[in-house]
Scaffold this active site. Structure first.
Site, short mmCIF file in Angstrom:
data_model
loop_
_atom_site.label_atom_id
_atom_site.label_comp_id
_atom_site.label_asym_id
_atom_site.label_seq_id
_atom_site.Cartn_x
_atom_site.Cartn_y
_atom_site.Cartn_z
CE LYS A 120 -1.83 -1.77 3.79
NZ LYS A 120 -2.32 -1.98 4.91
CB THR A 132 -5.38 8.56 6.50
OG1 THR A 132 -4.11 8.65 7.64
CG2 THR A 132 -5.68 9.12 5.51
N GLY A 139 -7.34 4.16 10.54
CA GLY A 139 -7.84 2.98 9.87
C GLY A 139 -7.83 2.73 8.48
CB THR A 140 -6.45 4.08 5.22
OG1 THR A 140 -5.26 4.23 5.80
CG2 THR A 140 -7.17 5.48 5.24
N GLY A 141 -5.88 1.08 6.31
CA GLY A 141 -5.42 -0.02 6.14
C GLY A 141 -6.38 -1.25 6.52
CB CYS A 142 -8.37 -1.60 9.63
SG CYS A 142 -6.87 -1.54 10.73
N1 LIG Z 1 -4.60 10.67 0.99
C1 LIG Z 1 -5.06 9.14 0.43
N2 LIG Z 1 -5.80 9.36 -0.71
C2 LIG Z 1 -6.22 8.21 -1.35
N3 LIG Z 1 -5.95 7.03 -1.10
C3 LIG Z 1 -5.32 6.81 0.40
C4 LIG Z 1 -4.87 8.06 1.14
N4 LIG Z 1 -4.08 7.59 2.11
C5 LIG Z 1 -4.25 6.14 2.11
N5 LIG Z 1 -4.92 5.84 1.16
C6 LIG Z 1 -5.11 4.38 0.69
O1 LIG Z 1 -5.45 3.85 2.04
C7 LIG Z 1 -4.96 2.38 1.71
C8 LIG Z 1 -4.27 2.00 2.96
O2 LIG Z 1 -2.88 2.65 2.77
P1 LIG Z 1 -1.85 3.03 3.85
O3 LIG Z 1 -0.51 2.95 3.38
O4 LIG Z 1 -2.04 4.32 4.69
O5 LIG Z 1 -2.02 1.86 4.98
P2 LIG Z 1 -1.93 1.81 6.30
O6 LIG Z 1 -0.53 2.54 6.85
O7 LIG Z 1 -1.93 0.19 6.86
O8 LIG Z 1 -3.15 2.25 7.04
P3 LIG Z 1 -3.51 2.43 8.55
O9 LIG Z 1 -3.55 4.02 8.94
O10 LIG Z 1 -4.84 1.91 9.10
O11 LIG Z 1 -2.29 1.89 9.67
C9 LIG Z 1 -4.26 2.39 0.41
O12 LIG Z 1 -5.24 1.75 -0.55
C10 LIG Z 1 -3.79 3.66 0.16
O13 LIG Z 1 -3.61 3.95 -1.33
C1 LIG Z 2 -6.24 -2.22 16.84
C2 LIG Z 2 -5.36 -1.65 15.79
N1 LIG Z 2 -5.28 -2.44 14.85
C3 LIG Z 2 -4.56 -1.94 13.70
C4 LIG Z 2 -4.19 -0.75 13.65
C5 LIG Z 2 -3.30 0.08 12.59
O1 LIG Z 2 -4.16 1.06 11.96
C6 LIG Z 2 -4.39 0.26 14.98
N2 LIG Z 2 -4.13 1.52 15.09
N3 LIG Z 2 -5.30 -0.41 15.89
#
Ligand SMILES: Nc1ncnc2c1ncn2[C@@H]1O[C@H](COP(=O)(O)OP(=O)(O)OP(=O)(O)O)[C@@H](O)[C@H]1O
Ligand SMILES: Cc1ncc(CO)c(N)n1
Length: 259
Positions: free
Chosen positions: A173, A204, A206-209
């Site tokens: 990602k 952003t 929780g985007t990954g979850c």
């Molecule tokens: N500003 C943004 N605009 C569009 N898409 C985004 C943006 N930020 C994150 N994404 C998308 O969100 C998804 C998660 O990406 P990211 O690399 O932020 O994951 P993460 O770090 O695991 O997330 P988390 O914040 O949950 O830990 C990806 O598909 C990424 O392309």
């Molecule tokens: C519980 C939990 N899982 C995953 C993430 C990653 O975003 C977080 N911040 N908290």
């Protein structure tokens, strides 16, 4: 009714973890179940405490779910310790779980460690082999590959390196890149880029979850992995575009945008 199991930690502020997973699953009009691996005390500004489930109790939760309502797909998020990873891997193999999406959560958006250092090898060699797709962000892909990632070319190199130990789909990602948020899929020797406009929204959390749960929902519906990522990106874009602004730090997404 499709049934989705999320194995993850709880985020009491509702933005990430199990809460994001269940909101995503419900928004897809599917039935969500949870195996909670840890309680976290966190909000949009940081993580203030983690209390892990015991491995025995995680196993009891997995037995309760799998022996009664068999899930069509499984999403795995935060699993912080070696012994928890081991018990989850054993149970998923025992129950022949299918459509497994593994988000190898290591650090929160706010920079807190969510995976113990001594658990990384167990994650790589016990849990990853069970997954159909893994969805590391850039720091996680750096850890899994040993390569420093500064741009999209480095992402391709890291994916190639990770693929030496993992034959499934690798989605790196790009949310942490400065000038884009493009994601890279690598499978069967092929790179595919999911190019996307970077949305001007710093909320952003929780985007990954959300992305990994949405992929699990589409896999349960019978879409291919590549199609499932496409659908999940559309869902995520809607939830990000809504520009919800809650909390004093990096706020959560809005999961009600398409209901
Ligand atoms: N500003 C943004 N605009 C569009 N898409 C985004 C943006 N930020 C994150 N994404 C998308 O969100 C998804 C998660 O990406 P990211 O690399 O932020 O994951 P993460 O770090 O695991 O997330 P988390 O914040 O949950 O830990 C990806 O598909 C990424 O392309
Ligand atoms: C519980 C939990 N899982 C995953 C993430 C990653 O975003 C977080 N911040 N908290």
């Amino acid at each position: 009714m499709r049934k989705i199991l999320a194995i993850a930690g709880s985020d009491c502020s509702g933005g990430a973890g199990i809460q994001a997973d269940l909101k995503t699953i419900t928004s897809h009009k599917m039935y969500g179940m949870s195996v909670i691996t840890a309680l976290t005390a966190q909000n949009t500004t940081g993580v203030f405490g983690v209390m892990e489930s015991t491995p025995d109790f995680a196993a009891k939760q997995l037995d309760a779910v799998f022996s009664d309502i068999y899930p069509d797909a499984v999403k795995i998020g935060m699993v912080s310790s070696k012994t928890l990873i081991e018990v989850i891997a054993e149970k998923l193999a025992e129950y022949k779980a299918k459509n497994i999406v593994l988000d190898p959560v290591m650090i929160s958006t706010s920079g807190s460690k969510l995976l113990n250092d001594d658990a990384i090898e167990t994650l790589k060699y016990k849990l990853m082999p069970l997954a159909d797709i893994i969805t590391p962000n850039i720091p996680e892909a750096e850890c899994l590959s040993g390569i420093k990632i500064k741009n999209k070319q480095d992402m391709e190199e890291a994916a190639l390196k990770i693929s030496k130990n993992f034959p499934g789909h690798i989605l790196i990602k790009g949310g942490h890149l400065e000038d884009s948020s493009d994601d890279l899929l690598f499978h069967d020797g092929m790179f595919s880029w999911y190019n996307h406009e970077k949305i001007k929204n710093t909320n952003t959390h929780g985007t990954g979850c959300t992305l990994s749960s949405a992929i699990a929902c589409s896999l349960a519906d019978g879409f291919t992995v590549a199609e499932s990522i496409f659908n999940a990106k559309n869902y995520l874009t809607g939830a990000l575009n809504y520009n919800l602004n809650l909390g004093k730090g990096r706020g959560p997404l809005n999961h009600c945008w398409n209901i």
